[in-house]
Motif scaffolding. Structure first.
Motif, PDB file in Angstrom:
ATOM      1  N   LEU A 116      17.660  24.011  30.609  1.00 51.31           N
ATOM      2  CA  LEU A 116      16.368  24.673  30.475  1.00 51.31           C
ATOM      3  C   LEU A 116      15.236  23.812  31.029  1.00 51.31           C
ATOM      4  O   LEU A 116      14.333  24.303  31.712  1.00 51.31           O
ATOM      5  CB  LEU A 116      16.093  25.014  29.014  1.00 51.31           C
ATOM      6  N   LEU A 117      15.290  22.516  30.744  1.00 55.47           N
ATOM      7  CA  LEU A 117      14.236  21.621  31.221  1.00 55.47           C
ATOM      8  C   LEU A 117      14.258  21.488  32.737  1.00 55.47           C
ATOM      9  O   LEU A 117      13.211  21.497  33.381  1.00 55.47           O
ATOM     10  CB  LEU A 117      14.369  20.241  30.577  1.00 55.47           C
ATOM     11  N   ASN A 166      11.600  22.392  37.604  1.00 58.46           N
ATOM     12  CA  ASN A 166      11.829  22.703  39.012  1.00 58.46           C
ATOM     13  C   ASN A 166      11.619  21.489  39.918  1.00 58.46           C
ATOM     14  O   ASN A 166      10.999  21.578  40.971  1.00 58.46           O
ATOM     15  CB  ASN A 166      10.944  23.875  39.436  1.00 58.46           C
ATOM     16  N   GLY A 167      12.095  20.342  39.456  1.00 61.60           N
ATOM     17  CA  GLY A 167      12.006  19.123  40.256  1.00 61.60           C
ATOM     18  C   GLY A 167      10.657  18.436  40.222  1.00 61.60           C
ATOM     19  O   GLY A 167      10.436  17.470  40.944  1.00 61.60           O
ATOM     20  N   ARG A 168       9.750  18.907  39.391  1.00 55.81           N
ATOM     21  CA  ARG A 168       8.416  18.312  39.314  1.00 55.81           C
ATOM     22  C   ARG A 168       8.296  17.536  38.008  1.00 55.81           C
ATOM     23  O   ARG A 168       8.007  18.100  36.954  1.00 55.81           O
ATOM     24  CB  ARG A 168       7.353  19.397  39.419  1.00 55.81           C
ATOM     25  N   ALA A 169       8.514  16.248  38.071  1.00 56.67           N
ATOM     26  CA  ALA A 169       8.555  15.383  36.890  1.00 56.67           C
ATOM     27  C   ALA A 169       7.264  15.430  36.076  1.00 56.67           C
ATOM     28  O   ALA A 169       7.290  15.297  34.854  1.00 56.67           O
ATOM     29  CB  ALA A 169       8.860  13.948  37.299  1.00 56.67           C
ATOM     30  N   GLU A 170       6.135  15.647  36.735  1.00 55.74           N
ATOM     31  CA  GLU A 170       4.853  15.643  36.004  1.00 55.74           C
ATOM     32  C   GLU A 170       4.775  16.791  34.994  1.00 55.74           C
ATOM     33  O   GLU A 170       4.070  16.693  33.991  1.00 55.74           O
ATOM     34  CB  GLU A 170       3.665  15.688  36.978  1.00 55.74           C
ATOM     35  N   ILE A 171       5.502  17.859  35.235  1.00 55.00           N
ATOM     36  CA  ILE A 171       5.503  18.979  34.298  1.00 55.00           C
ATOM     37  C   ILE A 171       6.223  18.596  33.005  1.00 55.00           C
ATOM     38  O   ILE A 171       5.802  18.971  31.914  1.00 55.00           O
ATOM     39  CB  ILE A 171       6.152  20.231  34.931  1.00 55.00           C
TER      40      ILE A 171
END
Length: 115
Positions: free
Chosen positions: A87-88, A93-98
């Motif tokens: 889920l994470l 979607n590959g965007r660590a900041e999210i």
């Protein structure tokens, strides 16, 4: 993780008694709990408890072992971890900041304690 597997696991946890049972099992890892103890702690009849536990087992969130007449249930933490990571990863979607705020929130509760 396959979307059908994830849906089955989430559906199993979407019912309050099953969610309570799963949380109870997680809190009693690694030893697990006998079926009768689970029913007593949840304050529900054993046949109702058995139905809920069977749904958790079928979804892959719990497992059971039989010792004579007693059945002990354990949370399947590997499958739960796999569900959450799936889920994470989809969410971020590959965007660590999210995901950074979530990881920061989890760090205090999951930090290793010195021996």
């Amino acid at each position: 993780m396959d979307i059908n597997e994830a849906s089955s696991m989430l559906a199993a946890l979407a019912q309050s008694t099953r969610l309570q049972a799963f949380r109870l099992l997680v809190g009693h890892e690694p030893g697990g709990l006998p079926a009768g103890d689970i029913a007593r702690k949840l304050g529900i009849p054993q046949n109702t408890s058995s139905t809920h536990l069977a749904i958790l087992v079928n979804a892959g969130l719990a497992g059971s072992t039989r010792n004579g007449r007693s059945i002990t249930y354990r949370a399947n933490l590997d499958r739960f971890r796999e569900l959450n990571l799936s889920l994470l990863k989809d969410c971020c979607n590959g965007r660590a900041e999210i995901c950074a705020p979530l990881i920061a929130a989890l760090t205090p509760c999951c930090a290793a304690t010195p021996a």
